[in-house]
Write an enzyme that holds these catalytic residues in place. Sequence first.
Site, PDB file in Angstrom:
ATOM      1  CB  SER A 130      -0.516 -16.769 -28.553  1.00 62.08           C
ATOM      2  OG  SER A 130       0.884 -16.930 -28.673  1.00 62.08           O
ATOM      3  CE1 TYR A 143      -1.104 -21.570 -30.093  1.00 66.99           C
ATOM      4  CE2 TYR A 143       0.763 -20.086 -30.366  1.00 66.99           C
ATOM      5  CZ  TYR A 143      -0.315 -20.542 -29.620  1.00 66.99           C
ATOM      6  OH  TYR A 143      -0.595 -19.962 -28.411  1.00 66.99           O
TER       7      TYR A 143
END
Length: 273
Positions: A130, A143
Amino acid sequence: MKTVLITGCSSGFGEAAVRRFAAEGWSVIATLRRPEAAPEFPAGVMVTRLDVEDPESISAAIAAGIERFGAIDAVVNNAGYGLHGFFEESTEAQMRRQFEVNVFGLMAVTRAILPHMRARRSGCIVNVTSGGGVFGLPLIPLYAASKFAVEGFSEALMHEVEPFGIRVRLVEPGGVTSTRFGERAATEAQGSRPIEDYAPLHERAAQVFRAIAQSRSQGTPDEVAEVILQAATDPTGRLRYVATEGIRAWVTARRESSEERYLAMMREAVSLT
């Protein structure tokens, strides 16, 4: 005909990757936690259960795929979710679960497939990370930590397995808003413990993320799937592939500008003060 095993295929990048590889003529093993809820995939796609937190399901999916197609040439580690919330408001259980899925689950799938690829002296492991594995943003510290971990793991693993003809690749998407990625994040965040000092920051943080979604996403699952396919088939020594153009400026600033310039740019973009 080559074969790919893809995790997290119920929606989003995983579902799009199944369709893209199948369209390119690959044999596809589409795995997900609940196969009964699988989308309607193209004919010939093998759908089977794989839960990255269940080692037996990982071994069974790999064995079934090899039995049906003879070999697995590539694995796309796509399964994962992003927990949203301020770090101090997160619980111990949430912290551990974020890493169990995004890091240890990915590692478990990778370790399970490596003996097969090593024996064949061939293979490719594509780890979907990501933009949150390149730059840190408020509300996603757990995250981001998990994706930063996958980035470091993948780069180190690349050196270890290249002598066996195994390639490791990293695909870095931005926040594609047309996926269902946020649904699990919202569910997991329900167990957070509110702290009064952070209450005024919640709306500001929401505004920051709305602005990011409007200006930085600019991508679709199909576009990300195309980059995943590119990464799996690229014969060069490249490691990282930015998968959505909306985050490229931030990725470039992180990797190519000075620390001072990068932090000043990010504070202007996402500061909560």
